[in-house]
Design an enzyme around this catalytic site. Structure first.
Site, PDB file in Angstrom:
ATOM      1  N   TYR A 108     -50.141 -32.297 -27.709  1.00 39.22           N
ATOM      2  CA  TYR A 108     -49.402 -31.054 -27.919  1.00 39.22           C
ATOM      3  C   TYR A 108     -49.902 -30.008 -26.933  1.00 39.22           C
ATOM      4  CZ  TYR A 108     -47.815 -26.717 -30.056  1.00 39.22           C
ATOM      5  OH  TYR A 108     -47.232 -25.491 -30.269  1.00 39.22           O
ATOM      6  N   GLU A 196     -43.374 -24.629 -24.887  1.00 36.42           N
ATOM      7  CA  GLU A 196     -44.006 -25.677 -25.700  1.00 36.42           C
ATOM      8  C   GLU A 196     -43.597 -27.065 -25.217  1.00 36.42           C
ATOM      9  OE1 GLU A 196     -44.478 -25.864 -30.390  1.00 36.42           O
ATOM     10  OE2 GLU A 196     -42.600 -26.804 -29.761  1.00 36.42           O
TER      11      GLU A 196
END
Ligand code: ADP
Ligand code: MG
Length: 389
Positions: A108, A196
């Site tokens: 992530y 992101e």
């Protein structure tokens, strides 16, 4: 402002971040052709302004162009409901068809602006993928952070530290640190509010690849990014918010309560929402009509509320500073004439030309409930609206 995954990926690629090969399609036939050209296993991804697609059937894997055609046909023209959407979901008008990657590990990576430190913060985790919310809740220590001083930018040592922290080994350390530096460059260059990559994949052959991409942009900076503004997809946005923005009302956010608020100044608008909540009610929106000295904006605000079936009362709280209370009052009178508003109207006016404003309201003979101050206005609106859903 938000953009689709395929648009975000094009920007990532422009900034040197590797993404899977793929293209967007708006028909099943196009999807099939793209799959043919790619060859091998492909992934079909619904393009919507919401995450959680993987768990909601918005991401499918196919082994042949025929299967891609079938799966794309099933997604296109439907609405997708994920845990991030309303119960009605969002329309799927495009799908991204891209090469299926052999994934060894899902990481992530994101950048947001951290309000308390007043700096961008890069967040990284070795536990990426569709369960990231659960990771953040149950094991927040697995999410590493690096605060970035905008004066000096993202430092190489920060990249290496995060990369080691994500459990990467040589030779991915340098690749990951470079990728982070590139993401930060993109974030700053395009005035993002969020960037992101989840998941950032480590492939079976040891490469790093952005499998998903989400970019949000600061609306206040869009004037200097015409290229980004052109990507806007109003189909994915709330219809009332789109209408408000078309009518020149920039600061309207639809909420799920039943008391419509017309307020000038964002701070006052926040305070009114707090007071409505404290008085036991639920605001139907956030709205800062800004400094207006024309009546049209007020009329437009009423038009928006009239189209919202949840609204049970309208609360107007205006403090005339640069805006004049008499002009707002005139706007309310015109709105009552032009727009079919059948719900109770609570008005609190103060400041510049308030006496004239009150005279206009009283002489117009429109029906309204007068409030003397903030809290009085909130209380009366809550009483008038009755219980929210
Ligand atoms: P969302 O976050 O909306 O669920 P993602 O794009 O992150 O959508 O996809 C969900 C999951 O699907 C990913 O975590 C990954 O495991 C898998 N996936 C997505 N794209 C690919 C791809 N090109 N190749 C292989 N797997 C993929
Ligand atoms: Mg994702």
């Amino acid at each position: 402002m938000k953009v689709h995954e395929y648009q975000a990926k094009a920007l990532l690629a422009e900034f040197g971040i590797p993404v899977p090969e793929g293209r967007v399609a708006s028909t099943a036939g196009e999807a099939k052709e793209i799959a043919k050209a790619l060859g091998g296993r492909t992934v079909i991804k619904a393009q919507v302004f919401a995450g959680g697609r993987g768990k909601a059937g918005g991401i499918k894997v196919a082994d042949s162009p025929e299967e891609v055609e079938k799966l794309a046909g099933e997604m296109l023209g439907k609405r997708l409901v994920t845990y991030q959407t309303t119960a009605e979901g969002v329309p799927v008008s495009r799908v991204l068809v891209e090469r299926a990657v052999d994934v060894r590990k899902e990481l992530y990576l994101s950048i947001i602006v951290d309000n308390s430190s007043r700096m961008p913060v890069m967040m990284a985790s070795e536990a990426g993928g569709v369960e990231i919310e659960e990771v953040a809740r149950a094991t927040p220590e697995k999410i590493l952070k690096a605060y970035i001083d905008p004066a000096v930018g993202f430092q190489a040592f920060q990249g290496r530290r995060l990369a080691y922290g994500m459990g990467l080994e040589q030779p991915q350390i340098k690749a990951a640190a470079d990728l982070m530096a590139n993401l930060y460059r993109l974030f700053m260059a395009k005035d993002c509010s969020l960037a992101e990559i989840n998941p950032l994949a480590v492939t079976a052959d040891g490469r790093l690849l952005a499998l998903d991409a989400k970019l949000n942009f600061d609306d206040n900076a869009l004037f200097r990014h015409r290229d980004i503004e052109e990507l806007r997809d109003v189909e994915q946005e709330d219809p009332l918010e789109v209408r408000a923005s078309d009518m020149g009302i920039k600061n309207y956010i639809k909420l799920d309560g039943n008391i419509a608020c017309i307020v000038n100044g964002a701070g006052l608008a926040m305070a009114v929402m707090d007071l409505v909540t404290q008085a036991g009610g639920k605001p139907a929106n956030f709205l800062d009509i800004g400094t207006v000295n024309n009546t049209e904006r007020v009329v437009n605000a009423f038009k928006i509320f009239a189209a919202d079936p949840e609204v049970r009362a309208v609360l107007v709280n205006i403090f005339g500073g640069m805006a004049r209370a008499d002009v707002i009052a005139q706007g309310i009178v015109e709105a009552k004439r032009e727009v079919d508003v059948r719900v109770p109207l609570v008005i609190r006016l103060a400041g510049t030309n308030v006496e004239e404003g009150k005279r206009i309201l009283n002489e117009s003979r429109i029906e309204f409930i007068e409030a003397v101050d903030f809290y009085d206005a909130a209380r009366k609106a809550v009483l008038a609206a009755g219980p929210a859903r």
